[in-house]
Design an enzyme around this catalytic site. Structure first.
Site, mmCIF file in Angstrom:
data_model
loop_
_atom_site.group_PDB
_atom_site.id
_atom_site.type_symbol
_atom_site.label_atom_id
_atom_site.label_comp_id
_atom_site.label_asym_id
_atom_site.label_seq_id
_atom_site.Cartn_x
_atom_site.Cartn_y
_atom_site.Cartn_z
ATOM 1 N N GLU A 14 32.232 49.246 35.542
ATOM 2 C CA GLU A 14 32.463 49.519 37.116
ATOM 3 C C GLU A 14 33.003 50.968 37.455
ATOM 4 O OE1 GLU A 14 31.641 46.977 38.884
ATOM 5 O OE2 GLU A 14 31.075 45.594 37.414
ATOM 6 N N GLU B 83 39.663 44.982 43.508
ATOM 7 C CA GLU B 83 38.518 45.495 42.861
ATOM 8 C C GLU B 83 38.213 44.709 41.583
ATOM 9 O OE1 GLU B 83 35.178 47.358 42.265
ATOM 10 O OE2 GLU B 83 36.708 47.989 43.960
ATOM 11 N N GLU C 190 31.042 40.011 41.568
ATOM 12 C CA GLU C 190 29.653 40.624 41.592
ATOM 13 C C GLU C 190 28.769 40.397 40.010
ATOM 14 O OE1 GLU C 190 30.055 44.696 42.168
ATOM 15 O OE2 GLU C 190 30.096 44.317 44.592
#
Length: 138
Positions: free
Chosen positions: A40, A81, A88
């Site tokens: 990420e 986050e 996701e």
């Protein structure tokens, strides 16, 4: 003793109890941080800003509650986050095809990160503005 239908549906991945559960949870958390760092970009960028900012927050001549607020909003940003990244990943696991609902899910996760970022920025401004003003008027 017969196993009930509900007991037979319990995941084999369900955690154990006691010390083994705590150690496993720590191991999974470390693996999660490693995966987030590896995969990420946004997490890496935020971490590169958050860690020095936390050090600054802890060194500033502020009341303890203000320092706690500065650190807490940065931690919240990282938490959101991580959750967004997990969402996701699950969406991508289900299907890599473009789908309107996948887009909505990812956009909502992104909006949550944006709100956490705004909260962090506003908190830092509100707490640091009087300190900065005092430095320039002294």
């Amino acid at each position: 003793m017969a196993i009930t239908e509900k007991e037979s549906q319990i995941s084999e991945f369900k955690s154990k109890s006691g010390l083994k559960r705590i150690l496993s949870a720590c191991s999974y958390s470390i693996q999660g941080f490693q995966a987030a760092w590896r995969n990420e970009h946004a997490f890496r960028q935020e971490l590169c800003i958050v860690v020095p900012a936390m050090v600054v927050a802890l060194l500033l001549p502020l009341p303890a509650l203000h320092r706690l607020a500065l650190v807490a909003v940065l931690m919240l940003l990282l938490i959101v986050e991580l959750l967004n990244s997990a969402l996701e990943t699950v969406v991508d696991r289900i299907s890599l095809e473009r789908h309107p609902l996948s887009k909505v899910a990812k956009d909502i996760g992104s909006a949550a990160v944006f709100l956490a970022l705004m909260l962090a920025g506003i908190t830092w401004i509100v707490i640091l503005l009087p300190l900065v003003k005092a430095w320039f008027t002294a």
